[in-house]
Design an enzyme around this catalytic site. Structure first.
Site, mmCIF file in Angstrom:
data_model
loop_
_atom_site.group_PDB
_atom_site.id
_atom_site.type_symbol
_atom_site.label_atom_id
_atom_site.label_comp_id
_atom_site.label_asym_id
_atom_site.label_seq_id
_atom_site.Cartn_x
_atom_site.Cartn_y
_atom_site.Cartn_z
ATOM 1 N N CYS A 84 0.716 -1.325 0.303
ATOM 2 C CA CYS A 84 0.312 0.059 0.297
ATOM 3 C C CYS A 84 1.229 1.294 0.393
ATOM 4 C CB CYS A 84 -0.823 -0.033 1.307
ATOM 5 S SG CYS A 84 -2.431 0.722 1.019
ATOM 6 N N HIS A 173 -3.610 -5.111 1.233
ATOM 7 C CA HIS A 173 -2.913 -5.161 1.836
ATOM 8 C C HIS A 173 -3.023 -6.555 2.025
ATOM 9 C CE1 HIS A 173 -2.406 -0.957 3.925
ATOM 10 N NE2 HIS A 173 -3.584 -1.388 3.524
ATOM 11 N N GLU A 175 -1.587 -8.637 4.037
ATOM 12 C CA GLU A 175 -1.753 -9.227 6.057
ATOM 13 C C GLU A 175 -3.536 -9.751 6.787
ATOM 14 O OE1 GLU A 175 -1.168 -4.662 6.110
ATOM 15 O OE2 GLU A 175 -1.051 -5.925 3.841
ATOM 16 N N SER A 227 2.170 -12.694 37.950
ATOM 17 C CA SER A 227 0.145 -12.267 38.178
ATOM 18 C C SER A 227 -0.784 -13.407 38.568
ATOM 19 C CB SER A 227 -0.465 -11.583 37.223
ATOM 20 O OG SER A 227 0.170 -11.869 35.898
ATOM 21 N N GLY A 228 -0.065 -14.404 37.924
ATOM 22 C CA GLY A 228 -1.066 -15.719 37.335
ATOM 23 C C GLY A 228 -1.328 -16.099 35.422
ATOM 24 N N GLY A 229 -1.176 -14.681 35.707
ATOM 25 C CA GLY A 229 -1.501 -14.826 33.834
ATOM 26 C C GLY A 229 -0.635 -15.289 32.950
ATOM 27 N N VAL A 230 -1.051 -16.038 31.630
ATOM 28 C CA VAL A 230 -0.456 -16.076 30.745
ATOM 29 C C VAL A 230 1.258 -16.829 30.963
ATOM 30 C CG1 VAL A 230 0.160 -16.873 28.529
ATOM 31 C CG2 VAL A 230 -2.458 -17.237 29.861
ATOM 32 N N ASP A 231 1.134 -14.667 30.312
ATOM 33 C CA ASP A 231 2.350 -14.579 30.028
ATOM 34 C C ASP A 231 3.609 -14.315 31.732
ATOM 35 O OD1 ASP A 231 1.289 -13.510 28.031
ATOM 36 O OD2 ASP A 231 0.831 -11.103 29.198
ATOM 37 N N SER A 232 3.440 -14.353 32.859
ATOM 38 C CA SER A 232 3.924 -14.169 33.478
ATOM 39 C C SER A 232 4.032 -15.347 34.212
ATOM 40 C CB SER A 232 3.842 -13.223 34.629
ATOM 41 O OG SER A 232 2.394 -13.510 35.480
ATOM 42 N N SER A 233 3.350 -16.283 34.052
ATOM 43 C CA SER A 233 3.596 -18.122 34.306
ATOM 44 C C SER A 233 4.353 -18.659 33.619
ATOM 45 C CB SER A 233 2.202 -18.381 34.088
ATOM 46 O OG SER A 233 1.243 -18.410 35.027
#
EC number: 6.3.5.2
Length: 516
Positions: A84, A173, A175, A227-233
């Protein structure tokens, strides 16, 4: 194996879908990075790209203040793909011309393939193909040595290629999902023109990062914000794999969690892992800092600084030389925190940009290169339980950014009770795992209602349920009316102080998933 040896560099000119380009390349097991269009040519050379993609953008290449990358990139000897705005810039910088189109093209369009080499290799040239256009300018004159690869009703130069150099350009586009052959075009660029190998794997990522963490940390200790979330786990699992007992995880209850969440997180990790976990109740501290605060950016900054303060305090209590703080910063966090012109963030992230200069701990961010779905894939590879890997995202600032305006105990209670109902009904109807995220938002307004024979003037709760693959873009979820009805009825009947429930049908972009 060097998982970064081959990389596609994406220069961002301000498109809302630049991250999608990077994600599509990653899905092919090839590493990609996004950089501002203004990246100096020498820096670009140092990155040693296998290929370069020029993103779309909202500007016109002929404007006085239009963003232009260094034209020297066409002398680097690597394939370049203009999309584009990026296509128009390529054409202009290589000797062609771009002008305002008589008729703009926005939305679905049909292209006819005229040349089945390069980008269009292997595609059916006998029929038209649906793509997604979004432009008000068009190429008028093409440079020498360029030829047309595809055309549409209003774009005679919908796709172009250089006859002898690996330069290709499309006016649409590829993508976005609406461009049916978009993935095929990107694949032909990555593997056909750039000759990339599929070396970007989560197993390779683990091997590379475990070695890097060991080397960086040495004999020191790391404190991990869990934190218990996906990322920090996943961060905790990755670092624990690298350094074992040198890691201490700290869970901070900031008083902004959902009902029973803090207790559930602590119980889960103590029963399912051998992580050394410390839990800190800092509810009073955070709620005190947020008193009277209504600006969402200030909320995020107070919370980010508060977490750092507490982690530093806890680090002093740990036996051993604690030098590092680990946290779950993701690649979209980094990209969204700086605009394509290097300023004006979309929103600050509590993991990015809120860290004080006086912080005495160095950061370790092992997920900084990853998108959300890659993090989940990594968690599975690391052996984390499904419960930890596939839970819905929950923001680091907690419910504070799901309360529009000031955070008070009364308003926290309302949004907590509403949130429990949302999640309960989504799970009961088998919809929790079908959507990306589902939650309640407390709005800063009250509306008139009638309950029994009495007039009420009470709060409004908004429901937000979205479908997404990686949080870069999202669409509002078409949740069946009976589920929405059950949620609304329960909230109004069970949450005191609420007399109206509305459903958010905004996509990202232009809206973000969270309201603040």
């Amino acid at each position: 194996m060097d998982i970064h040896k081959e990389k596609i560099i994406i220069l961002d000119f301000g498109s809302q879908t630049t991250q999608l380009i990077a994600r599509r390349v990653r899905e092919m097991k090839v590493y990609s990075e996004i950089h501002p269009f203004s990246l100096p040519l020498e820096k670009l050379k140092e990155l040693n790209p296998t290929g370069i993609i020029l993103s779309g953008g909202p500007c016109s290449v002929y404007d006085d203040d239009a963003p232009h990358s260094d034209a020297g990139l066409f002398e680097l000897g690597v394939p370049v793909f203009g999309i584009c705005y990026g296509a128009q810039l390529m054409i202009q910088q290589l000797g062609g011309s771009v002008e305002k189109a008589e008729k703009r093209e926005f939305g679905k369009a049909e292209i006819q393939i005229l040349n089945d080499s390069d980008l269009f290799a292997g595609l059916d040239v006998a029929r038209s193909h649906q793509v997604w256009m979004s432009h008000g300018d068009r190429v008028e004159v093409i440079p020498d040595q360029f030829e047309v690869s595809a055309e549409s009703a209003h774009s005679p130069y919908a796709a172009l290629r250089h006859r002898s150099k690996p330069f290709v350009a499309v006016q649409f586009h590829p993508e976005v999902v609406h461009s049916i052959i978009g993935t095929d075009l990107l694949r032909n660029f990555v593997f056909g023109l750039c000759k990339c190998q599929a070396t970007w794997t989560m197993q390779g990522f683990i091997e590379s990062n475990v070695a890097a963490i060991k080397e960086k940390v040495g004999d020191a200790h790391v404190i991990c914000a869990l934190s218990g979330g996906v990322d920090s786990s996943v961060v905790a699992a990755m670092i624990h794999k690298a350094i074992g007992s040198q890691l201490t995880c700290v869970y901070v209850n900031n008083g902004l969690m959902r009902i029973g969440e803090s207790e559930g997180i602590i119980k889960f990790f103590k029963e399912n892992t051998d992580l050394h976990l410390i839990d800190v109740d800092a509810s009073d501290y955070f709620l005190g800092k947020l008193e009277g605060v209504t600006d969402p950016e200030v909320k995020r900054q107070h919370i980010g600084l508060g977490f750092i303060k507490i982690f530093e305090e806890e680090a002093h209590k740990i036996d051993g030389d604690v030098k590092f703080l680990a946290q779950g910063t993701l690649y979209p966090d980094v990209v969204e925190s700086v605009s394509f012109r290097g300023a004006a963030p979309i929103k600050s992230h509590h993991n990015v940009g809120c860290l004080p200069d006086i912080m005495k701990l160095s950061l370790i961010e092992p997920l900084r290169e990853l998108f959300k779905d890659e993090v989940r894939e990594l968690g599975v590879e690391l052996g984390l339980p499904d419960e930890a890997v596939h839970r819905q995202p929950f923001p680091g600032p907690g419910l504070s950014i799901r309360i529009m305006g000031e955070v008070t105990p009364e308003r926290l209670d309302i949004v907590r009770r509403a949130d429990v109902i949302v999640l309960d009904e989504m799970k009961k109807h088998g919809y929790y795992n079908k959507v990306w995220q589902s939650f309640a938002v407390l709005l800063p307004i009250q509306t008139v209602g009638v309950m029994g024979d009495f007039r009420t003037y009470e709060h409004v709760v908004a429901l937000r349920v979205v479908d997404s693959r990686d949080a870069m873009t999202a669409d509002w979820s078409r949740v069946p009316y009976d589920i929405l009805g059950d949620i609304s009825t329960r909230i109004i009947n069970e949450v005191r102080g609420v007399n109206r429930v509305v459903y958010d049908i905004s996509s990202k972009p232009p809206a973000t998933i969270e309201w603040e």
